[in-house]
Write an enzyme that holds these catalytic residues in place. Structure first.
Site, PDB file in Angstrom:
ATOM      1  N   ALA A  66       0.574  -4.651  -1.773  1.00 57.83           N
ATOM      2  CA  ALA A  66       1.401  -5.682  -2.404  1.00 57.83           C
ATOM      3  C   ALA A  66       2.641  -5.843  -1.536  1.00 57.83           C
ATOM      4  O   ALA A  66       3.038  -4.911  -0.830  1.00 57.83           O
ATOM      5  CB  ALA A  66       1.792  -5.236  -3.799  1.00 57.83           C
ATOM      6  N   GLY A 112      -2.258  -2.261  -2.952  1.00 55.10           N
ATOM      7  CA  GLY A 112      -2.929  -3.431  -3.535  1.00 55.10           C
ATOM      8  C   GLY A 112      -4.090  -3.925  -2.687  1.00 55.10           C
ATOM      9  O   GLY A 112      -5.013  -4.559  -3.206  1.00 55.10           O
ATOM     10  N   GLU A 115      -6.884  -1.716  -3.629  1.00 55.46           N
ATOM     11  CA  GLU A 115      -7.222  -2.093  -5.013  1.00 55.46           C
ATOM     12  C   GLU A 115      -8.023  -3.397  -5.048  1.00 55.46           C
ATOM     13  O   GLU A 115      -8.950  -3.548  -5.836  1.00 55.46           O
ATOM     14  CB  GLU A 115      -5.943  -2.210  -5.850  1.00 55.46           C
ATOM     15  CG  GLU A 115      -5.300  -0.840  -6.094  1.00 55.46           C
ATOM     16  CD  GLU A 115      -3.958  -0.926  -6.776  1.00 55.46           C
ATOM     17  OE1 GLU A 115      -3.044  -1.576  -6.213  1.00 55.46           O
ATOM     18  OE2 GLU A 115      -3.808  -0.372  -7.872  1.00 55.46           O
ATOM     19  N   GLU A 135       1.271   4.480  -3.043  1.00 51.54           N
ATOM     20  CA  GLU A 135       2.358   4.064  -3.944  1.00 51.54           C
ATOM     21  C   GLU A 135       3.335   5.190  -4.297  1.00 51.54           C
ATOM     22  O   GLU A 135       4.533   4.947  -4.421  1.00 51.54           O
ATOM     23  CB  GLU A 135       1.778   3.456  -5.233  1.00 51.54           C
ATOM     24  CG  GLU A 135       1.238   2.041  -5.073  1.00 51.54           C
ATOM     25  CD  GLU A 135      -0.201   1.967  -4.586  1.00 51.54           C
ATOM     26  OE1 GLU A 135      -0.745   2.994  -4.142  1.00 51.54           O
ATOM     27  OE2 GLU A 135      -0.787   0.870  -4.637  1.00 51.54           O
TER      28      GLU A 135
HETATM   29  N1  COA Z   1       4.722  -5.368   2.064  1.00 55.15           N
HETATM   30  C1  COA Z   1       5.539  -6.142   2.795  1.00 55.15           C
HETATM   31  N2  COA Z   1       5.529  -6.173   4.131  1.00 55.15           N
HETATM   32  C2  COA Z   1       4.636  -5.395   4.751  1.00 55.15           C
HETATM   33  C3  COA Z   1       3.760  -4.552   4.055  1.00 55.15           C
HETATM   34  C4  COA Z   1       3.819  -4.566   2.651  1.00 55.15           C
HETATM   35  N3  COA Z   1       3.007  -3.826   1.886  1.00 55.15           N
HETATM   36  N4  COA Z   1       2.987  -3.870   4.959  1.00 55.15           N
HETATM   37  C5  COA Z   1       3.402  -4.291   6.169  1.00 55.15           C
HETATM   38  N5  COA Z   1       4.396  -5.203   6.067  1.00 55.15           N
HETATM   39  C6  COA Z   1       5.096  -5.904   7.130  1.00 55.15           C
HETATM   40  C7  COA Z   1       6.125  -5.033   7.799  1.00 55.15           C
HETATM   41  O1  COA Z   1       7.328  -5.012   7.046  1.00 55.15           O
HETATM   42  C8  COA Z   1       6.274  -5.708   9.136  1.00 55.15           C
HETATM   43  O2  COA Z   1       7.060  -6.869   8.955  1.00 55.15           O
HETATM   44  P1  COA Z   1       8.261  -7.220   9.986  1.00 55.15           P
HETATM   45  O3  COA Z   1       7.574  -7.356  11.325  1.00 55.15           O
HETATM   46  O4  COA Z   1       8.802  -8.520   9.482  1.00 55.15           O
HETATM   47  O5  COA Z   1       9.192  -6.073   9.941  1.00 55.15           O
HETATM   48  C9  COA Z   1       4.866  -6.171   9.438  1.00 55.15           C
HETATM   49  O6  COA Z   1       4.206  -6.219   8.186  1.00 55.15           O
HETATM   50  C10 COA Z   1       4.098  -5.258  10.367  1.00 55.15           C
HETATM   51  O7  COA Z   1       4.112  -3.954   9.798  1.00 55.15           O
HETATM   52  P2  COA Z   1       4.610  -2.654  10.580  1.00 55.15           P
HETATM   53  O8  COA Z   1       5.051  -1.646   9.580  1.00 55.15           O
HETATM   54  O9  COA Z   1       5.596  -3.035  11.644  1.00 55.15           O
HETATM   55  O10 COA Z   1       3.246  -2.193  11.284  1.00 55.15           O
HETATM   56  P3  COA Z   1       2.846  -0.720  11.748  1.00 55.15           P
HETATM   57  O11 COA Z   1       1.628  -0.859  12.555  1.00 55.15           O
HETATM   58  O12 COA Z   1       4.017  -0.024  12.346  1.00 55.15           O
HETATM   59  O13 COA Z   1       2.495   0.053  10.380  1.00 55.15           O
HETATM   60  C11 COA Z   1       1.462   0.312   8.200  1.00 55.15           C
HETATM   61  C12 COA Z   1       1.387  -0.321   9.620  1.00 55.15           C
HETATM   62  C13 COA Z   1       0.345  -0.275   7.374  1.00 55.15           C
HETATM   63  C14 COA Z   1       1.301   1.823   8.309  1.00 55.15           C
HETATM   64  C15 COA Z   1       2.846  -0.024   7.581  1.00 55.15           C
HETATM   65  O14 COA Z   1       3.065  -1.431   7.682  1.00 55.15           O
HETATM   66  C16 COA Z   1       2.978   0.340   6.136  1.00 55.15           C
HETATM   67  O15 COA Z   1       3.127   1.513   5.819  1.00 55.15           O
HETATM   68  N6  COA Z   1       2.953  -0.658   5.213  1.00 55.15           N
HETATM   69  C17 COA Z   1       3.163  -0.475   3.808  1.00 55.15           C
HETATM   70  C18 COA Z   1       1.941   0.149   3.174  1.00 55.15           C
HETATM   71  C19 COA Z   1       2.185   0.422   1.712  1.00 55.15           C
HETATM   72  O16 COA Z   1       2.965   1.268   1.325  1.00 55.15           O
HETATM   73  N7  COA Z   1       1.469  -0.340   0.878  1.00 55.15           N
HETATM   74  C20 COA Z   1       1.515  -0.155  -0.545  1.00 55.15           C
HETATM   75  C21 COA Z   1       2.424  -1.126  -1.175  1.00 55.15           C
HETATM   76  S1  COA Z   1       2.503  -0.864  -2.926  1.00 55.15           S
END
Ligand code: COA
Length: 260
Positions: A66, A112, A115, A135
Site C-alpha cells: 500500500a 498490500g 495481499e 507491516e
Molecule cells: N509506498 C509508497 N512508496 C513506495 C512504496 C510503498 N509501499 N514502496 C516503494 N515506494 C517508492 C519509494 O519511496 C521510492 O520512491 P522515490 O523514488 O520517490 O523515493 C520508489 O518507490 C522506489 O523505491 P526504493 O525504496 O527506492 O527502491 P529499493 O530498490 O531501494 O527498495 C523495497 C525496494 C521494496 C525494498 C523498498 O521500496 C521498500 O521497502 N518498500 C516498502 C515496502 C513495504 O513496507 N510495504 C508494505 C507497506 S504496508
C-alpha cells in the site's frame, strides 16, 4: 475506459491488468485501488474476457505494498476505514471474482502487494520475486486480508514467522511453501500465465465460476462448503455448457461451450 495507474489489454479472451506506477514500485494508492475495482467490474461484465492476469509494470515489482505516503498520518478511525474499504472494494472483490484471476508476480510483492496476489485465485512468480508482509516493521499489521489468507495458503506457523519477522522470502521458498504454483525466469512469466489461462479458457466458464464459489466457501465463516458444492454441482445440470460438454464427450468431439 482510460486509467491513470493501470493498463488493461485484452487478447483472445485473456485480459491482462497491469498496475503501472513503476517509479513507486507499483505501490497501491487510493486511486489505483479504485481503478482496479473499476477495471475488474468491467471485465466481470465483458463476455470477451474469460481469464484475467494481474501483474505489475517494470522488472522490479509486482506491487511493493500500500502507498505508505497516503496513510502515514491516519488516526484510528481512518486506519480502520482504510482496511475495511480496501478489503471490500478490491481484495474480497478479486477473491470472489467469477472468472479466474492469476497473479503474475514479477518482482517485489510486499504488504498490500502480497495481499493482492493472495486474493487472486492462484499465483505464478518470476525467479526474482520477493514476497513478504513487512507491516509490523512500520508499526501496523496487514490490513488487506494478509493475516487470514497467508495462513490459509502456507499454514499458521509459516504465516506467523513471515508476519512477525516482517521478512521476505524468495520465489523458491514461496514455491516450497505453496504460496506460488510455479517459478520461471522473468521473460517466461507472462507466456506461462497465458498458456495456463488458455487451458482454463477451453473449459466451461459457467462451471469454472461454480468451482470458484465452491472452493471459496471452504474459507467462509459459518458456511458449509460441502453444501455449497452440492448446490453448485446441481446447478451445473441446468446449463447449456453441461449439455454441450457431456454431448461432446459422448460424440467424441471437442466441446464448444456457449458459456451459459
Ligand atoms: N509506498 C509508497 N512508496 C513506495 C512504496 C510503498 N509501499 N514502496 C516503494 N515506494 C517508492 C519509494 O519511496 C521510492 O520512491 P522515490 O523514488 O520517490 O523515493 C520508489 O518507490 C522506489 O523505491 P526504493 O525504496 O527506492 O527502491 P529499493 O530498490 O531501494 O527498495 C523495497 C525496494 C521494496 C525494498 C523498498 O521500496 C521498500 O521497502 N518498500 C516498502 C515496502 C513495504 O513496507 N510495504 C508494505 C507497506 S504496508
Amino acid at each position: 475506459m482510460s486509467y491513470n495507474n493501470i493498463l488493461v489489454e485484452e487478447n483472445h479472451g485473456i485480459t491482462t491488468i497491469t498496475i503501472n506506477r513503476p517509479n513507486k514500485l507499483n505501490a497501491l494508492n487510493k486511486e489505483t485501488i479504485e481503478e482496479l475495482h473499476e477495471a475488474f467490474k468491467d471485465e466481470e461484465e465483458d463476455d470477451d474476457t474469460k481469464v484475467v492476469i494481474l501483474t505489475g509494470s517494470g522488472e522490479k515489482a509486482f506491487v511493493a505494498g500500500a502507498d505508505i505516503s497516503e496513510f502515514a498520518n491516519f488516526d484510528v478511525n481512518e486506519g480502520t476505514k482504510l482496511a475495511a474499504k480496501g478489503q471490500e472494494m478490491l481484495f474480497d472483490f478479486v477473491e470472489n471474482f467469477s472468472k479466474p484471476v492469476i497473479a503474475a508476480v514479477n518482482g517485489f510483492a510486499l504488504g498490500g502487494g502480497l495481499e493482492l496476489a493472495m486474493a487472486c485465485h492462484f499465483r505464478i512468480a518470476s525467479d526474482n520475486a520477493k514476497m513478504g508482509l513487512p507491516e509490523v516493521s512500520l508499526g501496523v499489521i496487514p490490513g488487506y486480508g494478509g493475516t487470514q489468507r497467508l495462513p490459509q495458503l502456507v499454514g499458521k506457523g509459516r504465516a506467523m514467522e513471515m508476519i512477525l519477522t516482517a521478512g521476505m522470502i524468495d520465489a523458491n521458498q514461496a514455491l516450497n511453501y505453496g504460496l506460488v504454483n510455479h517459478v520461471v525466469p522473468q521473460e517466461e512469466l507472462i507466456p506461462l500465465c497465458e498458456k495456463i489461462a488458455n487451458k482454463i479458457a477451453n473449459n466451461s466458464l459457467v462451471a469454472i465460476s461454480s468451482a470458484i464459489r465452491a472452493i471459496n466457501a471452504n474459507f467462509e465463516d459459518g458456511v458449509n462448503g460441502y453444501d455449497v458444492e452440492i448446490e453448485e454441482f446441481g446447478n451445473c445440470f441446468g446449463t447449456d455448457d453441461f449439455t454441450e460438454g457431456t454431448t461432446a464427450f459422448l460424440k467424441k468431439r471437442k466441446a464448444n461451450f456457449p458459456g451459459r
